[in-house]
Design a protein around this motif. Sequence first.
Motif, PDB file in Angstrom:
ATOM      1  N   ILE A   1     -10.304   7.462 -34.469  1.00 45.80           N
ATOM      2  CA  ILE A   1      -9.694   6.712 -35.563  1.00 45.80           C
ATOM      3  C   ILE A   1     -10.619   6.612 -36.777  1.00 45.80           C
ATOM      4  CG2 ILE A   1     -10.485   4.416 -34.837  1.00 45.80           C
ATOM      5  CD1 ILE A   1      -7.685   3.365 -35.605  1.00 45.80           C
ATOM      6  N   GLY A   2     -11.913   6.828 -36.547  1.00 44.66           N
ATOM      7  CA  GLY A   2     -12.852   6.781 -37.660  1.00 44.66           C
ATOM      8  C   GLY A   2     -12.624   7.864 -38.692  1.00 44.66           C
ATOM      9  N   VAL A   3     -11.863   8.900 -38.339  1.00 42.77           N
ATOM     10  CA  VAL A   3     -11.541   9.980 -39.277  1.00 42.77           C
ATOM     11  C   VAL A   3     -10.440   9.564 -40.250  1.00 42.77           C
ATOM     12  CG1 VAL A   3     -10.607  12.351 -39.399  1.00 42.77           C
ATOM     13  CG2 VAL A   3     -12.287  11.761 -37.638  1.00 42.77           C
ATOM     14  N   TRP A   4      -9.656   8.578 -39.864  1.00 40.93           N
ATOM     15  CA  TRP A   4      -8.484   8.156 -40.653  1.00 40.93           C
ATOM     16  C   TRP A   4      -8.940   7.488 -41.950  1.00 40.93           C
ATOM     17  CZ3 TRP A   4      -4.306   4.292 -38.431  1.00 40.93           C
ATOM     18  CH2 TRP A   4      -3.144   4.370 -39.217  1.00 40.93           C
ATOM     19  N   GLY A   5      -8.568   8.084 -43.075  1.00 32.67           N
ATOM     20  CA  GLY A   5      -8.981   7.545 -44.357  1.00 32.67           C
ATOM     21  C   GLY A   5      -8.519   6.123 -44.579  1.00 32.67           C
ATOM     22  N   ALA A   6      -7.283   5.817 -44.197  1.00 33.74           N
ATOM     23  CA  ALA A   6      -6.761   4.462 -44.378  1.00 33.74           C
ATOM     24  C   ALA A   6      -7.546   3.454 -43.562  1.00 33.74           C
ATOM     25  CB  ALA A   6      -5.281   4.414 -43.993  1.00 33.74           C
ATOM     26  N   TRP A   7      -8.019   3.858 -42.381  1.00 30.44           N
ATOM     27  CA  TRP A   7      -8.843   2.990 -41.549  1.00 30.44           C
ATOM     28  C   TRP A   7     -10.208   2.783 -42.204  1.00 30.44           C
ATOM     29  CZ3 TRP A   7      -8.186  -0.030 -37.331  1.00 30.44           C
ATOM     30  CH2 TRP A   7      -9.302  -0.422 -36.611  1.00 30.44           C
ATOM     31  N   GLN A   8     -10.798   3.847 -42.700  1.00 29.05           N
ATOM     32  CA  GLN A   8     -12.098   3.759 -43.377  1.00 29.05           C
ATOM     33  C   GLN A   8     -12.035   2.823 -44.579  1.00 29.05           C
ATOM     34  OE1 GLN A   8     -13.051   7.754 -44.496  1.00 29.05           O
ATOM     35  NE2 GLN A   8     -13.274   8.496 -42.394  1.00 29.05           N
ATOM     36  N   ARG A   9     -10.914   2.857 -45.298  1.00 26.45           N
ATOM     37  CA  ARG A   9     -10.763   2.037 -46.506  1.00 26.45           C
ATOM     38  C   ARG A   9     -10.339   0.609 -46.205  1.00 26.45           C
ATOM     39  NH1 ARG A   9      -8.325   7.006 -47.892  1.00 26.45           N
ATOM     40  NH2 ARG A   9      -6.231   6.146 -47.529  1.00 26.45           N
ATOM     41  N   GLY A  10     -10.176   0.275 -44.953  1.00 26.60           N
ATOM     42  CA  GLY A  10      -9.798  -1.088 -44.583  1.00 26.60           C
ATOM     43  C   GLY A  10      -8.346  -1.414 -44.832  1.00 26.60           C
ATOM     44  N   GLU A  11      -7.494  -0.388 -44.899  1.00 26.81           N
ATOM     45  CA  GLU A  11      -6.082  -0.606 -45.201  1.00 26.81           C
ATOM     46  C   GLU A  11      -5.242  -0.894 -43.956  1.00 26.81           C
ATOM     47  OE1 GLU A  11      -4.955   2.926 -47.255  1.00 26.81           O
ATOM     48  OE2 GLU A  11      -6.239   2.522 -49.001  1.00 26.81           O
ATOM     49  N   ILE A  12      -5.833  -0.700 -42.761  1.00 28.48           N
ATOM     50  CA  ILE A  12      -5.110  -0.954 -41.522  1.00 28.48           C
ATOM     51  C   ILE A  12      -5.631  -2.253 -40.922  1.00 28.48           C
ATOM     52  CG2 ILE A  12      -4.422  -0.013 -39.293  1.00 28.48           C
ATOM     53  CD1 ILE A  12      -3.619   1.698 -41.715  1.00 28.48           C
ATOM     54  N   PRO A  13      -4.848  -3.320 -40.959  1.00 27.12           N
ATOM     55  CA  PRO A  13      -5.340  -4.606 -40.456  1.00 27.12           C
ATOM     56  C   PRO A  13      -5.534  -4.600 -38.949  1.00 27.12           C
ATOM     57  CG  PRO A  13      -3.013  -4.755 -41.017  1.00 27.12           C
ATOM     58  CD  PRO A  13      -3.468  -3.403 -41.479  1.00 27.12           C
ATOM     59  N   GLY A  14      -6.474  -5.387 -38.491  1.00 23.93           N
ATOM     60  CA  GLY A  14      -6.747  -5.479 -37.063  1.00 23.93           C
ATOM     61  C   GLY A  14      -5.610  -6.088 -36.275  1.00 23.93           C
ATOM     62  N   ASP A  15      -4.680  -6.795 -36.959  1.00 21.89           N
ATOM     63  CA  ASP A  15      -3.540  -7.381 -36.271  1.00 21.89           C
ATOM     64  C   ASP A  15      -2.244  -6.604 -36.529  1.00 21.89           C
ATOM     65  OD1 ASP A  15      -3.139  -8.038 -38.922  1.00 21.89           O
ATOM     66  OD2 ASP A  15      -3.159 -10.206 -38.619  1.00 21.89           O
ATOM     67  N   TRP A  16      -2.375  -5.357 -36.980  1.00 22.24           N
ATOM     68  CA  TRP A  16      -1.203  -4.481 -37.106  1.00 22.24           C
ATOM     69  C   TRP A  16      -0.548  -4.353 -35.727  1.00 22.24           C
ATOM     70  CZ3 TRP A  16      -1.412   1.453 -36.730  1.00 22.24           C
ATOM     71  CH2 TRP A  16      -0.177   2.013 -37.088  1.00 22.24           C
ATOM     72  N   PRO A  17       0.768  -4.523 -35.621  1.00 25.94           N
ATOM     73  CA  PRO A  17       1.409  -4.508 -34.299  1.00 25.94           C
ATOM     74  C   PRO A  17       1.146  -3.251 -33.475  1.00 25.94           C
ATOM     75  CG  PRO A  17       2.928  -5.381 -35.925  1.00 25.94           C
ATOM     76  CD  PRO A  17       1.720  -4.892 -36.685  1.00 25.94           C
ATOM     77  N   LEU A  18       0.895  -2.116 -34.130  1.00 27.86           N
ATOM     78  CA  LEU A  18       0.681  -0.874 -33.391  1.00 27.86           C
ATOM     79  C   LEU A  18      -0.794  -0.523 -33.221  1.00 27.86           C
ATOM     80  CD1 LEU A  18       3.517   1.340 -34.949  1.00 27.86           C
ATOM     81  CD2 LEU A  18       3.586  -0.086 -32.898  1.00 27.86           C
ATOM     82  N   ILE A  19      -1.675  -1.452 -33.513  1.00 25.99           N
ATOM     83  CA  ILE A  19      -3.102  -1.136 -33.456  1.00 25.99           C
ATOM     84  C   ILE A  19      -3.538  -0.783 -32.030  1.00 25.99           C
ATOM     85  CG2 ILE A  19      -3.893  -3.520 -33.100  1.00 25.99           C
ATOM     86  CD1 ILE A  19      -5.579  -0.789 -35.273  1.00 25.99           C
ATOM     87  N   GLY A  20      -2.907  -1.389 -31.042  1.00 25.39           N
ATOM     88  CA  GLY A  20      -3.278  -1.098 -29.657  1.00 25.39           C
ATOM     89  C   GLY A  20      -2.927   0.314 -29.237  1.00 25.39           C
ATOM     90  N   LEU A  21      -2.012   0.957 -29.960  1.00 27.40           N
ATOM     91  CA  LEU A  21      -1.646   2.334 -29.666  1.00 27.40           C
ATOM     92  C   LEU A  21      -2.458   3.317 -30.491  1.00 27.40           C
ATOM     93  CD1 LEU A  21       2.147   1.598 -29.565  1.00 27.40           C
ATOM     94  CD2 LEU A  21       0.800   2.355 -27.614  1.00 27.40           C
ATOM     95  N   ALA A  22      -2.954   2.871 -31.655  1.00 27.73           N
ATOM     96  CA  ALA A  22      -3.773   3.741 -32.502  1.00 27.73           C
ATOM     97  C   ALA A  22      -5.246   3.677 -32.133  1.00 27.73           C
ATOM     98  CB  ALA A  22      -3.600   3.335 -33.972  1.00 27.73           C
TER      99      ALA A  22
END
Length: 412
Positions: A68-89
């Motif tokens: 997941i560290g490759v994901w640009g949106a993750w690197q930029r902090g755009e994916i919140p830790g409480d996103w409902p699908l975070i457990g699958l990503a």
Amino acid sequence: MTVTGDSLGREPIVLDPFVTDLDGESARLRDAGPLARVVLPGGVPVWAVTHHEEARQLLTDKRLVKDIGVWGAWQRGEIPGDWPLIGLANPGRSMLTVDGEEHRRMRTLVAQALTPRRVERMRERITELTEGLLDDLAAPYRAGGTVDLKAAFAYPLPMYVISDLMGIDPADHPRLKVLFDKFFSTQTPPEEVVATLGELAGMMAKVVAARRAEPGDDLTSALIAASEDGDHLTDEEIVSTLQLMVAAGHETTISLIVNAVVNLSAHPEQRALVLSGEIGWDAVVEETLRFSTPTSHVLIRFATEDVAVGERVLPKGEALIVSYAAIGRDEKQHGPTAGVFDLTRSPNRHIAFGHGPHVCPGAALSRLEAGVALPALYARFPGLDLAVPASELRNKPVVTQNDLFELPVRLG
């Protein structure tokens, strides 16, 4: 997060978090081309591969990784830790989240535990559980009446099987059901997402600790004991693997059984073929996997460089989902009758359990369960049919699983 059209001017397809029309949505995804821009619940933009051949290619492309560290949106902090699908990503360190040598290492150790022989040894237990559940269905007060077949049969059977296999206490089933419902749902409140993941990990850690203290003839004990040249899985890896296998091991089989019953009820001429013995139950399992794949969309791979797919490009740093619900009815793979449920289809080469190094390790177990459960169900209740029109069946708000709230049937 702002979501715009792609370089070809096509607007992204917003996946319905309530899954009110999976077939229609899947058709739109196929029509958008082999690589479609989509928006996941929570407003998260990703790409989806929607055609069979392109999916096979991308599932073996080393430029797509699970980190997941490759994901640009993750690197930029755009994916919140409480996103409902975070457990699958980002589900923790397991076979699902590593590639290359690390994936080979973990899969080798897991394969030592989940052997074909161990799976086949489950047949007798699966048959015993199936017959017990069917006995309950046949109780006089239910005979000829209406019952929720999912709650009474399709759900408990895979949960009992995976619990037996992994050494999980059946007393934990009610709480696990609540937690996994929250884990998969797009509607889990943000404040419950992190707590749900933490409690699931805690329950799996409890199983690992119990099996370390008192090993048994179960898969968790075998995972603990598995070794290659002195290398063992860590407790973190075992906990994440256990959670992954329990989640996938019961949800996929629930949907497979439920969707088979729905398809046979909706196609009585096909049901007659199998009840007469003209067509085998293996054909029911395989055609259901293709036509009504248990897994709608699988999260997530990330591009380490630009990857050309047809006339589009999956850009470096972007996320890709595999849209199995769309792929299963790809006419380029299955011909002009791809949208028809046909038990005589041959060959029937689908990829419902994935392809390449990350192909589902529990595919054989799921096929075994359905292959035991379905013929036993119809042998006991050959007149079984839906108690409501198929159009009234409701999907749960789960974008990763083709999962119904309930399956009301008349036993006949």
